[in-house]
Design an enzyme around this catalytic site. Sequence first.
Site, PDB file in Angstrom:
ATOM      1  N   GLU A 156       0.865  -1.186   0.000  1.00 51.56           N
ATOM      2  CA  GLU A 156       0.000   0.000   0.000  1.00 51.56           C
ATOM      3  C   GLU A 156       0.899   1.232   0.000  1.00 51.56           C
ATOM      4  OE1 GLU A 156      -3.455  -0.282   2.329  1.00 51.56           O
ATOM      5  OE2 GLU A 156      -3.907   1.866   2.240  1.00 51.56           O
ATOM      6  N   ARG A 157       0.649   2.109  -0.960  1.00 53.73           N
ATOM      7  CA  ARG A 157       1.490   3.314  -1.133  1.00 53.73           C
ATOM      8  C   ARG A 157       2.955   2.937  -1.319  1.00 53.73           C
ATOM      9  NH1 ARG A 157      -3.057   5.531  -2.405  1.00 53.73           N
ATOM     10  NH2 ARG A 157      -4.513   5.620  -0.683  1.00 53.73           N
ATOM     11  N   ASN A 198      -3.317  -1.791   7.619  1.00 52.15           N
ATOM     12  CA  ASN A 198      -4.628  -2.273   7.199  1.00 52.15           C
ATOM     13  C   ASN A 198      -4.538  -3.792   7.129  1.00 52.15           C
ATOM     14  OD1 ASN A 198      -5.834   0.264   6.874  1.00 52.15           O
ATOM     15  ND2 ASN A 198      -4.988   0.490   4.813  1.00 52.15           N
ATOM     16  N   LYS A 278      -4.077  -0.154  13.943  1.00 56.30           N
ATOM     17  CA  LYS A 278      -4.898   0.897  13.330  1.00 56.30           C
ATOM     18  C   LYS A 278      -6.343   0.496  13.600  1.00 56.30           C
ATOM     19  CE  LYS A 278      -6.130   2.827   8.771  1.00 56.30           C
ATOM     20  NZ  LYS A 278      -5.745   2.971   7.355  1.00 56.30           N
ATOM     21  N   GLU A 282     -10.585   4.638   8.881  1.00 56.62           N
ATOM     22  CA  GLU A 282     -10.775   4.323   7.467  1.00 56.62           C
ATOM     23  C   GLU A 282     -11.352   2.915   7.288  1.00 56.62           C
ATOM     24  OE1 GLU A 282      -6.838   5.289   5.808  1.00 56.62           O
ATOM     25  OE2 GLU A 282      -7.530   7.351   5.604  1.00 56.62           O
ATOM     26  N   ARG A 315      -2.343   3.657  16.930  1.00 51.63           N
ATOM     27  CA  ARG A 315      -2.296   4.854  16.069  1.00 51.63           C
ATOM     28  C   ARG A 315      -3.428   5.831  16.385  1.00 51.63           C
ATOM     29  NH1 ARG A 315      -2.573   4.044  10.367  1.00 51.63           N
ATOM     30  NH2 ARG A 315      -0.823   5.349   9.763  1.00 51.63           N
ATOM     31  N   LYS A 356       0.636  10.847  13.750  1.00 49.72           N
ATOM     32  CA  LYS A 356       1.181  11.383  12.485  1.00 49.72           C
ATOM     33  C   LYS A 356       1.652  12.814  12.707  1.00 49.72           C
ATOM     34  CE  LYS A 356      -1.253   8.597   9.053  1.00 49.72           C
ATOM     35  NZ  LYS A 356      -1.930   8.529   7.758  1.00 49.72           N
ATOM     36  N   ASP A 361      -2.794  14.368   6.925  1.00 56.47           N
ATOM     37  CA  ASP A 361      -2.245  13.107   6.418  1.00 56.47           C
ATOM     38  C   ASP A 361      -1.050  13.313   5.497  1.00 56.47           C
ATOM     39  OD1 ASP A 361      -1.905  10.481   5.805  1.00 56.47           O
ATOM     40  OD2 ASP A 361      -3.680  10.294   4.544  1.00 56.47           O
ATOM     41  N   GLU A 389       3.914   9.339  -0.629  1.00 57.66           N
ATOM     42  CA  GLU A 389       2.529   9.274  -1.117  1.00 57.66           C
ATOM     43  C   GLU A 389       2.037  10.591  -1.707  1.00 57.66           C
ATOM     44  OE1 GLU A 389      -0.212   7.934   1.879  1.00 57.66           O
ATOM     45  OE2 GLU A 389      -1.947   8.194   0.575  1.00 57.66           O
ATOM     46  N   GLU A 507       6.987  21.719  -3.338  1.00 58.23           N
ATOM     47  CA  GLU A 507       5.898  22.501  -2.732  1.00 58.23           C
ATOM     48  C   GLU A 507       5.454  23.623  -3.667  1.00 58.23           C
ATOM     49  OE1 GLU A 507       7.062  24.401   0.919  1.00 58.23           O
ATOM     50  OE2 GLU A 507       4.971  24.576   1.583  1.00 58.23           O
TER      51      GLU A 507
HETATM   52  O1  GCW Z   1      -2.676   8.341   3.949  1.00 59.90           O
HETATM   53  C1  GCW Z   1      -3.552   7.349   4.159  1.00 59.90           C
HETATM   54  C2  GCW Z   1      -3.248   6.412   3.037  1.00 59.90           C
HETATM   55  C3  GCW Z   1      -3.745   5.031   3.319  1.00 59.90           C
HETATM   56  C4  GCW Z   1      -3.165   4.584   4.657  1.00 59.90           C
HETATM   57  C5  GCW Z   1      -3.618   5.561   5.743  1.00 59.90           C
HETATM   58  C6  GCW Z   1      -3.025   5.251   7.093  1.00 59.90           C
HETATM   59  C7  GCW Z   1      -2.485   2.426   5.352  1.00 59.90           C
HETATM   60  O2  GCW Z   1      -3.777   6.930   1.874  1.00 59.90           O
HETATM   61  O3  GCW Z   1      -3.326   4.216   2.284  1.00 59.90           O
HETATM   62  O4  GCW Z   1      -3.519   3.270   4.972  1.00 59.90           O
HETATM   63  O5  GCW Z   1      -3.203   6.839   5.405  1.00 59.90           O
HETATM   64  O6  GCW Z   1      -2.071   5.910   7.476  1.00 59.90           O
HETATM   65  O7  GCW Z   1      -3.514   4.379   7.775  1.00 59.90           O
END
Ligand code: GCW
Length: 674
Positions: A156-157, A198, A278, A282, A315, A356, A361, A389, A507
Amino acid sequence: MSFEKMWLNYQKNEKSQVINRFMLGQSIYVCISEGENQENRVIRTAAKELQEAIGDILDTHVDIYEKIHESVDECLEGIILRRTDVLKTPDAYHVKERDGLLSIEANNGRGVLYGVFDLIRRLQCASNLKRLDVIETPDNPLRMLNHWDNMDGSIERGYSGQSFFFKNHELCINDRTHMYAKLMASVGINATVINNVNVKDSATELISSRYYKYLQVLSEVFADYGITLYLSLNYAAPIDLGGLASADPFDSEVIAWWEQKMQEIYTHLPHLGGFLVKADSEGRPGPFTYGRNQAEGANLLARAIKPYGGTIIWRCFVYNCQQDWRDYNTDRARAGYDYFAPLDGEFLENVVLQIKNGPMDFQVREPVSPLFGAMEHTQQILEVQIAQEYTGQQRHVCYLIPMFKEILDFKTYCGQDEDRVSDIVSGRSYGQKLCGMATVANTGNDTNWTGHDLAGANLYGYGRLSFNTSLSAEAIAKEWIQRTFGLDPEVEHILLNILMQSHSTYEKYTSPLGIGWMVEPNHHYGPNVDGYEYSRWGTYHRADHLGIGVDRTPQGTGYTHQYKEHNASMYADLESCPEALVLFFHHLKYTHELKTGKTVIQHIYDTHFEGVSEVETMIQEFKRLQGRIEQQVYLRILDRLEEQLESAREWRDQINTYFYRKSGISDKHGRQIF
Ligand code: GCW
């Protein structure tokens, strides 16, 4: 191919050989304790690493002799690796040269290994080891990587190919796994989570008998390099794996299931560090489903894992991802603080919250999360993302260490002093022991590990910075260049300039004044100004024909007041709000005059033209390196820079055109806008 070794691609270094002649013909004495134990294993790894590096860099063979600890004073000449009680902090080390005797001492095996890699760095960079006397103590107890690797091999990413941990729902353990452990240890990483946060499908089964055997082998490969294995966990495992009807943290069957599961896990995986979770995020399951809060959810797992000394990393990326764009009152930026700050003090001592860096994000620019400094009685990890990302997906060059430095240096005003983010996550502010930094990793099975060769600087830099947060972004970049490309000053000069300006350039052509999210939905590459404007994700720029930006002051969503003074007022007051974030905090007219004397709209036009021309200059400069770096690598980087240029033009033209059409205001320099 040499790039498979990244910065550990040792080359014979004549300069180092001349300067450090005294090392030729020496021996390595490894002082171990009696019996077989993990500390000895790490010290042996250290000795082998040093032997290999000296062999390659100084072109000389050194022998390794093992000594039982008590008898070390006999060896008067040589390189001594040993544990000592003098240094109290785990992972700290002392490297010292005196009269031809080089000693590397530390309180644990990992410290010895880090001391060895420190020495290797100096050998590669041709620094003089004579009279060297350096003590290094890590700033952060936990220095982690989070891999978002799925069991089917996808990431993922992930922008560097497929996973090298998983393939077709099996674990892979091979040369790359060893090289990974070595590379990570060489920059001080001491913990890693190998599977995606995830946790779906077969990944839930990682904590079942199907995988224990392989995980145990993997954890030993890591342990020899001082790296602790962690796994991501599915909060609904009692349902998905255990067949229970619920995952309610207060349900006695659920509690018993986890207790039994942890016992089983630790019987098979005694080295496991714990779990990353997590939850309620989401679409992932969590305690909210059962009307329980985040502390109640985390503590369930913490209690079950406690007898085995494990840690639960929880998280804080919890927000409503079913928002209505018509709703101006709900603000995603507020969510983390609203959910977690009131729970300060309620998490058990083996829970660490992973936060984070920003409240949204991983955007190109965001303010620092107001959770930092808001939870004195809660252990915290700062989470950053080197997987690019939102910063060019390793197709654009974007060296992120300068941004991470700004985050670490941010003053939260949570105390009189020692109130920076770096103080909080290192444990200096509140005396905490389980804390530190984590990053979403940028690696895959591409030959060069990171897709873009220059993205290797982020992997290297993250490790170095998490060990020593006071290193400068520039010093780190220099080291990385020298170790990766050799000591040619022209190469260093050009690559350093490219890296150091890359974030600002990115940027400029993407994200003006703190506005994020103008990207293509789902995959997040390339411009789409309204891509997330009418969606459920809480990610709006609120542009109309008069202006743009989100009012997060007390007159707006009130987000600014999650900060302590003086930050709350600084952001709320347009006069003092840092310009780079002004549209994050304020809705402004296009005609609003910024401190530079430019209007908002003119700033947007100018930065987008500048961004593209800076990429053009980068390419011109980079071309001067043809013949000075390996041709294959040169071509790979050039190819990416050319794609970056094309993409930057697309960004410039879409953004400028969008805002020209919205505002009807022309560029005062009459440049082409479509
Ligand atoms: O930035 C988002 C991403 C998801 C990611 C999520 C997270 C792993 O687009 O792909 O899922 O954050 O940090 O949980």
